[in-house]
Motif scaffolding. Sequence first.
Motif, PDB file in Angstrom:
ATOM      1  N   ARG A 113      -7.736   5.425   8.636  1.00 54.37           N
ATOM      2  CA  ARG A 113      -7.758   5.731   7.116  1.00 54.37           C
ATOM      3  C   ARG A 113      -7.016   4.432   6.410  1.00 54.37           C
ATOM      4  O   ARG A 113      -7.584   4.251   5.254  1.00 54.37           O
ATOM      5  N   GLU A 114      -6.162   3.982   6.874  1.00 58.54           N
ATOM      6  CA  GLU A 114      -5.735   2.546   6.388  1.00 58.54           C
ATOM      7  C   GLU A 114      -6.951   1.797   5.971  1.00 58.54           C
ATOM      8  O   GLU A 114      -7.012   1.036   4.996  1.00 58.54           O
ATOM      9  N   VAL A 115      -7.699   1.370   7.062  1.00 56.74           N
ATOM     10  CA  VAL A 115      -8.992   0.553   7.034  1.00 56.74           C
ATOM     11  C   VAL A 115      -9.816   0.951   5.824  1.00 56.74           C
ATOM     12  O   VAL A 115     -10.369   0.391   5.229  1.00 56.74           O
ATOM     13  N   LEU A 116     -10.176   2.321   5.857  1.00 53.19           N
ATOM     14  CA  LEU A 116     -11.056   2.910   4.797  1.00 53.19           C
ATOM     15  C   LEU A 116     -10.710   2.900   3.469  1.00 53.19           C
ATOM     16  O   LEU A 116     -11.331   2.576   2.517  1.00 53.19           O
ATOM     17  N   GLN A 117      -9.277   3.057   3.332  1.00 50.08           N
ATOM     18  CA  GLN A 117      -8.616   3.139   1.948  1.00 50.08           C
ATOM     19  C   GLN A 117      -8.375   1.696   1.489  1.00 50.08           C
ATOM     20  O   GLN A 117      -8.600   1.420   0.358  1.00 50.08           O
ATOM     21  N   SER A 118      -8.472   0.691   2.496  1.00 51.45           N
ATOM     22  CA  SER A 118      -8.445  -0.760   1.875  1.00 51.45           C
ATOM     23  C   SER A 118      -9.756  -1.314   1.474  1.00 51.45           C
ATOM     24  O   SER A 118      -9.912  -2.056   0.718  1.00 51.45           O
TER      25      SER A 118
END
Length: 118
Positions: A113-118
């Motif tokens: 989720r962190e990767v995709l939201q960045s």
Amino acid sequence: MKILIVDDEPIMRNGLKVTIDWQTYGFEVLDAVANGKKALQACEEKGVPDIVITDIRMPVMDGLELTREMLLRYPLVKIVIISAYDDFKYAQKAIEYGVSDYVLKPVTERRLREVLQS
């Protein structure tokens, strides 16, 4: 945002597809396929995703080949590689091809989720 999942391991591919509540985070999974060739076919049949999450080592067409082809055909697509291989050569080639991120397996929902939201 639309996501395409590419992994030759059915458990990983289907796990990514169904265990994460993608809609909660504003994503829609277009498809989940077993290799790069099927990923390119999915783009032609179902539309171009915003993000491709792909394994790096797969039969038929691997994640590096897929990355190169996707970015040649669809330069705005973001590519996230998820791999069990902590090999500098793979990561270096992936960066050279223009991936957005390279994440080692096992990947948690939070990390993804962190990767995709960045």
